[in-house]
Scaffold this active site. Structure first.
Site, PDB file in Angstrom:
ATOM      1  N   ARG A  64       0.836  -1.211   0.000  1.00 56.53           N
ATOM      2  CA  ARG A  64       0.000   0.000   0.000  1.00 56.53           C
ATOM      3  C   ARG A  64       0.875   1.269   0.000  1.00 56.53           C
ATOM      4  O   ARG A  64       1.030   1.923  -1.034  1.00 56.53           O
ATOM      5  CB  ARG A  64      -0.962  -0.042   1.212  1.00 56.53           C
ATOM      6  CG  ARG A  64      -2.105   0.941   1.164  1.00 56.53           C
ATOM      7  CD  ARG A  64      -1.770   2.350   1.564  1.00 56.53           C
ATOM      8  NE  ARG A  64      -1.174   2.457   2.897  1.00 56.53           N
ATOM      9  CZ  ARG A  64      -0.625   3.567   3.362  1.00 56.53           C
ATOM     10  NH1 ARG A  64      -0.590   4.667   2.622  1.00 56.53           N
ATOM     11  NH2 ARG A  64      -0.075   3.607   4.577  1.00 56.53           N
ATOM     12  N   ASP A  65       1.499   1.569   1.114  1.00 52.53           N
ATOM     13  CA  ASP A  65       2.315   2.799   1.179  1.00 52.53           C
ATOM     14  C   ASP A  65       3.501   2.683   0.228  1.00 52.53           C
ATOM     15  O   ASP A  65       3.917   3.668  -0.394  1.00 52.53           O
ATOM     16  CB  ASP A  65       2.833   2.993   2.612  1.00 52.53           C
ATOM     17  CG  ASP A  65       3.068   4.446   2.991  1.00 52.53           C
ATOM     18  OD1 ASP A  65       2.865   5.324   2.143  1.00 52.53           O
ATOM     19  OD2 ASP A  65       3.466   4.702   4.140  1.00 52.53           O
ATOM     20  N   HIS A  97       5.176   4.791  12.669  1.00 56.48           N
ATOM     21  CA  HIS A  97       5.239   4.710  11.201  1.00 56.48           C
ATOM     22  C   HIS A  97       6.257   5.745  10.731  1.00 56.48           C
ATOM     23  O   HIS A  97       5.936   6.927  10.586  1.00 56.48           O
ATOM     24  CB  HIS A  97       3.837   5.005  10.656  1.00 56.48           C
ATOM     25  CG  HIS A  97       3.689   4.969   9.176  1.00 56.48           C
ATOM     26  ND1 HIS A  97       3.038   3.951   8.506  1.00 56.48           N
ATOM     27  CD2 HIS A  97       4.084   5.837   8.215  1.00 56.48           C
ATOM     28  CE1 HIS A  97       3.041   4.200   7.215  1.00 56.48           C
ATOM     29  NE2 HIS A  97       3.680   5.339   7.007  1.00 56.48           N
ATOM     30  N   HIS A 112       9.127   7.286   8.151  1.00 55.72           N
ATOM     31  CA  HIS A 112       9.754   7.369   6.836  1.00 55.72           C
ATOM     32  C   HIS A 112      11.218   7.733   7.076  1.00 55.72           C
ATOM     33  O   HIS A 112      11.554   8.375   8.074  1.00 55.72           O
ATOM     34  CB  HIS A 112       9.020   8.387   5.957  1.00 55.72           C
ATOM     35  CG  HIS A 112       7.686   7.875   5.470  1.00 55.72           C
ATOM     36  ND1 HIS A 112       7.471   7.478   4.175  1.00 55.72           N
ATOM     37  CD2 HIS A 112       6.521   7.659   6.124  1.00 55.72           C
ATOM     38  CE1 HIS A 112       6.214   7.058   4.045  1.00 55.72           C
ATOM     39  NE2 HIS A 112       5.612   7.160   5.214  1.00 55.72           N
ATOM     40  N   CYS A 143       4.382   9.274  -0.001  1.00 55.34           N
ATOM     41  CA  CYS A 143       2.994   9.692  -0.111  1.00 55.34           C
ATOM     42  C   CYS A 143       2.851  10.661  -1.270  1.00 55.34           C
ATOM     43  O   CYS A 143       3.563  11.668  -1.326  1.00 55.34           O
ATOM     44  CB  CYS A 143       2.516  10.349   1.186  1.00 55.34           C
ATOM     45  SG  CYS A 143       0.819  10.919   1.062  1.00 55.34           S
ATOM     46  N   ASN A 156       9.564   4.495   3.155  1.00 51.78           N
ATOM     47  CA  ASN A 156       9.318   4.071   4.535  1.00 51.78           C
ATOM     48  C   ASN A 156      10.565   3.394   5.088  1.00 51.78           C
ATOM     49  O   ASN A 156      11.420   2.928   4.336  1.00 51.78           O
ATOM     50  CB  ASN A 156       8.190   3.025   4.556  1.00 51.78           C
ATOM     51  CG  ASN A 156       6.843   3.599   4.212  1.00 51.78           C
ATOM     52  OD1 ASN A 156       6.565   3.900   3.061  1.00 51.78           O
ATOM     53  ND2 ASN A 156       5.999   3.759   5.211  1.00 51.78           N
TER      54      ASN A 156
HETATM   55  P1  HMG Z   1     -13.293  14.390  -2.726  1.00 48.75           P
HETATM   56  O1  HMG Z   1     -12.929  14.805  -4.093  1.00 48.75           O
HETATM   57  O2  HMG Z   1     -13.521  15.444  -1.682  1.00 48.75           O
HETATM   58  O3  HMG Z   1     -14.494  13.369  -2.791  1.00 48.75           O
HETATM   59  O4  HMG Z   1     -12.152  13.401  -2.214  1.00 48.75           O
HETATM   60  P2  HMG Z   1     -16.060  13.575  -2.548  1.00 48.75           P
HETATM   61  O5  HMG Z   1     -16.387  13.021  -1.204  1.00 48.75           O
HETATM   62  O6  HMG Z   1     -16.442  14.993  -2.857  1.00 48.75           O
HETATM   63  O7  HMG Z   1     -16.648  12.640  -3.715  1.00 48.75           O
HETATM   64  C1  HMG Z   1     -16.373  12.928  -5.083  1.00 48.75           C
HETATM   65  C2  HMG Z   1     -16.595  11.689  -5.924  1.00 48.75           C
HETATM   66  O8  HMG Z   1     -15.671  10.684  -5.522  1.00 48.75           O
HETATM   67  C3  HMG Z   1     -17.958  11.070  -5.799  1.00 48.75           C
HETATM   68  O9  HMG Z   1     -18.301  10.518  -7.065  1.00 48.75           O
HETATM   69  C4  HMG Z   1     -17.756   9.935  -4.832  1.00 48.75           C
HETATM   70  O10 HMG Z   1     -18.661   8.863  -4.981  1.00 48.75           O
HETATM   71  C5  HMG Z   1     -16.371   9.477  -5.230  1.00 48.75           C
HETATM   72  P3  HMG Z   1     -19.371  11.228  -8.019  1.00 48.75           P
HETATM   73  O11 HMG Z   1     -20.629  11.263  -7.184  1.00 48.75           O
HETATM   74  O12 HMG Z   1     -18.800  12.602  -8.273  1.00 48.75           O
HETATM   75  O13 HMG Z   1     -19.403  10.336  -9.217  1.00 48.75           O
HETATM   76  N1  HMG Z   1     -15.696   8.811  -4.105  1.00 48.75           N
HETATM   77  C6  HMG Z   1     -15.130   7.589  -4.140  1.00 48.75           C
HETATM   78  N2  HMG Z   1     -14.986   6.679  -5.117  1.00 48.75           N
HETATM   79  C7  HMG Z   1     -14.377   5.524  -4.783  1.00 48.75           C
HETATM   80  N3  HMG Z   1     -13.919   5.235  -3.555  1.00 48.75           N
HETATM   81  C8  HMG Z   1     -14.034   6.121  -2.560  1.00 48.75           C
HETATM   82  C9  HMG Z   1     -14.659   7.348  -2.847  1.00 48.75           C
HETATM   83  N4  HMG Z   1     -14.930   8.442  -2.076  1.00 48.75           N
HETATM   84  C10 HMG Z   1     -15.560   9.313  -2.866  1.00 48.75           C
HETATM   85  N5  HMG Z   1     -13.580   5.824  -1.323  1.00 48.75           N
HETATM   86  C11 HMG Z   1     -11.452  11.531  -0.865  1.00 48.75           C
HETATM   87  C12 HMG Z   1     -12.191  12.862  -0.892  1.00 48.75           C
HETATM   88  C13 HMG Z   1     -11.266  11.154   0.596  1.00 48.75           C
HETATM   89  C14 HMG Z   1     -12.281  10.489  -1.583  1.00 48.75           C
HETATM   90  C15 HMG Z   1     -10.096  11.719  -1.589  1.00 48.75           C
HETATM   91  O14 HMG Z   1      -9.443  12.808  -1.012  1.00 48.75           O
HETATM   92  C16 HMG Z   1      -9.196  10.521  -1.503  1.00 48.75           C
HETATM   93  O15 HMG Z   1      -9.510   9.459  -2.050  1.00 48.75           O
HETATM   94  N6  HMG Z   1      -8.062  10.665  -0.822  1.00 48.75           N
HETATM   95  C17 HMG Z   1      -7.110   9.551  -0.631  1.00 48.75           C
HETATM   96  C18 HMG Z   1      -5.695  10.045  -0.634  1.00 48.75           C
HETATM   97  C19 HMG Z   1      -4.766   8.915  -0.312  1.00 48.75           C
HETATM   98  O16 HMG Z   1      -5.077   7.735  -0.457  1.00 48.75           O
HETATM   99  N7  HMG Z   1      -3.539   9.264   0.179  1.00 48.75           N
HETATM  100  C20 HMG Z   1      -2.526   8.310   0.544  1.00 48.75           C
HETATM  101  C21 HMG Z   1      -2.823   7.572   1.826  1.00 48.75           C
HETATM  102  S1  HMG Z   1      -2.421   8.477   3.310  1.00 48.75           S
HETATM  103  C22 HMG Z   1      -0.726   8.171   3.549  1.00 48.75           C
HETATM  104  O17 HMG Z   1      -0.071   7.650   2.688  1.00 48.75           O
HETATM  105  C23 HMG Z   1      -0.093   8.477   4.893  1.00 48.75           C
HETATM  106  C24 HMG Z   1       0.167   7.217   5.721  1.00 48.75           C
HETATM  107  O18 HMG Z   1       1.039   6.316   5.064  1.00 48.75           O
HETATM  108  C25 HMG Z   1       0.767   7.580   7.087  1.00 48.75           C
HETATM  109  C26 HMG Z   1       1.958   8.535   6.983  1.00 48.75           C
HETATM  110  O19 HMG Z   1       2.966   8.212   6.360  1.00 48.75           O
HETATM  111  O20 HMG Z   1       1.816   9.629   7.569  1.00 48.75           O
HETATM  112  C27 HMG Z   1      -1.146   6.461   6.005  1.00 48.75           C
HETATM  113 MG    MG Z   2       3.351   6.497   5.124  1.00 47.66          MG
END
Ligand code: HMG
Ligand code: MG
Length: 314
Positions: free
Chosen positions: A28-29, A221, A223, A254, A263
Site C-alpha cells: 500500500r504505502d 510509522h 519514513h 505519499c 518508509n
Molecule cells: P473528494 O474529491 O472530496 O471526494 O475526495 P467527494 O467526497 O467529494 O466525492 C467525489 C466523488 O468521488 C464522488 O463521485 C464519490 O462517490 C467518489 P461522483 O458522485 O462525483 O461520481 N468517491 C469515491 N470513489 C471511490 N472510492 C471512494 C470514494 N470516495 C468518494 N472511497 C477523498 C475525498 C477522501 C475520496 C479523496 O481525497 C481521496 O480518495 N483521498 C485519498 C488520498 C490517499 O489515499 N492518500 C494516501 C494515503 S495516506 C498516507 O499515505 C499516509 C500514511 O502512510 C501515514 C503517513 O505516512 O503519515 C497512512
Molecule cells: Mg506512510
C-alpha cells in the site's frame, strides 16, 4: 551472543519488548507512489511472498478514489486474489463510507482511516479540514466496529509538515484522542516526511501517555528521509511501543506530501530487532529475496541497506 552469515549477532537490549508485530505497508504505502502501474498479479504475488516470509500483517491496498491514487485503482481486483491467505491480517485503507462499503463488500476484516495532525496535509490528502476529516471518519469507524472489524487510525504529520514546519505536540495529541475516542483499536503515529529524531519521538509518547492514550494501542510509522527511522524506532520501543510499520525493501512515499520518501525498510527493521533478540516471526532471507524480486519488477534496486548487504553476499 550468536551470529551467522546473513543474520545479525544477538545481544539482548534492556527494557525492550520480547516480540514486535511488524505492520507491513509495502503493497500500500510502498506502491501508492509508483509512477508506472504495477500489474495486479505482481501485487498479489508480492503480498503472497511477504506472508510466506512470516509477516502476519500486510496492508494490502486502499479503497480511496481511484483518481487520487491511480496505482491502487485495482483494489477490487486485487483484494479477492489474496483475501483467503491463511495466517495473515490484510488491513485496507478506507477514507469514507464509500471506501468502507467497497471493503465490506469484499469481506475485509480490518480497515484503517487516515487523519492528519495538520490542516495543510488534511486539505492535500483528503480535501477536508482536520475536523471535517474526523467527522468523515466517525461514522466509518462506528460502522466498521459494528461489523466486528479491527480499525486502525493513522495520524500523519505527527512531527513535521512540509508546509507548516514543526508540529506542536498538543496538536497531535488532540487528534490522537479523537481517533481513540471514536473507537480506533490502534493508532499509528506517522512521520510522513521523515523529519523526527529520537528525543521528539520520546516527547510525543510521553505527552500521549499523559493524555491517557495507552501505549499498547500505539504503533509507529517512520519514513527514512533523513536516516532517522531506526533510531526513532528504538526510542519508541524503549517507550513500550510494540507495533512498528515498515515497508519491504524501503519502498514508499505519499503522493500528497512533498519530500515524503521511502518508509523504514522492513529488512533494516528486522535486522535491528533480531540483533536485539526481539522476535518478529520473519525469515529475513525470504523477505530479502522478496524485495530483490520486487526491485526487479520495478526496474531499480532496493534502497534498503540490509537488502543490498544481504543480496550482495549471495
Ligand atoms: P473528494 O474529491 O472530496 O471526494 O475526495 P467527494 O467526497 O467529494 O466525492 C467525489 C466523488 O468521488 C464522488 O463521485 C464519490 O462517490 C467518489 P461522483 O458522485 O462525483 O461520481 N468517491 C469515491 N470513489 C471511490 N472510492 C471512494 C470514494 N470516495 C468518494 N472511497 C477523498 C475525498 C477522501 C475520496 C479523496 O481525497 C481521496 O480518495 N483521498 C485519498 C488520498 C490517499 O489515499 N492518500 C494516501 C494515503 S495516506 C498516507 O499515505 C499516509 C500514511 O502512510 C501515514 C503517513 O505516512 O503519515 C497512512
Ligand atoms: Mg506512510
Amino acid at each position: 551472543m550468536t551470529g551467522t552469515e546473513g543474520l545479525p549477532m544477538t545481544v539482548h537490549g534492556r527494557g525492550l519488548p520480547d516480540r514486535v508485530r511488524i505492520h507491513e505497508v509495502g503493497p500500500r504505502d510502498g506502491l501508492q507512489n509508483e509512477k508506472s502501474v504495477v500489474p495486479t498479479e505482481i501485487k498479489a504475488e508480492f503480498i503472497r511472498r511477504l506472508a510466506a516470509s512470516g509477516l502476519t500483517t500486510v496492508e494490502a491496498t486502499s479503497f480511496v478514489h481511484p483518481k487520487w491514487v491511480p496505482q491502487l485503482a485495482d483494489a477490487e481486483k486485487l483484494f479477492p486474489m489474496v483475501s483467503s491467505l491463511a495466517g495473515v491480517r490484510l488491513p485496507v485503507l478506507v477514507p469514507n463510507d464509500r471506501g468502507l462499503d467497497r471493503a465490506l463488500g469484499l469481506g475485509a476484516r480490518e480497515v484503517a482511516v487516515f487523519a492528519s495532525a495538520t490542516e495543510s496535509f488534511a486539505k492535500a490528502n483528503l480535501n477536508r479540514t482536520v475536523d471535517e476529516a474526523l467527522a468523515m471518519f466517525e461514522p466509518v469507524v462506528t460502522r466498521a466496529v459494528e461489523h466486528g472489524l479491527r480499525v486502525r487510525g493513522y495520524l500523519s504529520m505527527c512531527f513535521g509538515d512540509p508546509w507548516e514546519g514543526p508540529v506542536p505536540l498538543a496538536q497531535v495529541v488532540r487528534v490522537c484522542r479523537r481517533l481513540v475516542d471514536m473507537g480506533c483499536d490502534e493508532l499509528s503515529l506517522g512521520d510522513t516526511i521523515g523529519v523526527a529524531t529520537p528525543g521528539h519521538v520520546a516527547a510525543l509518547l510521553t505527552e500521549l501517555g499523559g493524555a491517557g492514550v495507552p501505549v499498547d494501542r500505539l504503533a509507529v510509522h517512520f519514513h527514512d528521509t533523513y536516516g532517522q527511522a531506526l533510531a526513532n524506532t528504538l526510542a519508541a520501543l524503549q517507550h513500550g511501543v510494540g507495533v512498528v510499520d515498515s515497508s519491504a525493501g524501503g519502498l514508499g512515499g505519499c503522493p500528497y506530501a512533498k519530500s515524503a520518501t521511502g518508509n523504514l525498510a522492513t529488512e533494516d527493521l528486522v535486522w535491528m530487532l533480531h540483533g536485539l533478540g526481539i522476535e518478529t516471526g520473519v525469515d529475513l532471507g525470504r523477505l530479502t529475496a522478496t524485495s530483490v524480486w520486487m526491485a526487479e519488477q520495478l526496474g531499480r534496486p532496493s534502497p534498503s541497506r540490509t537488502v543490498r548487504a544481504l543480496s550482495h553476499k549471495e
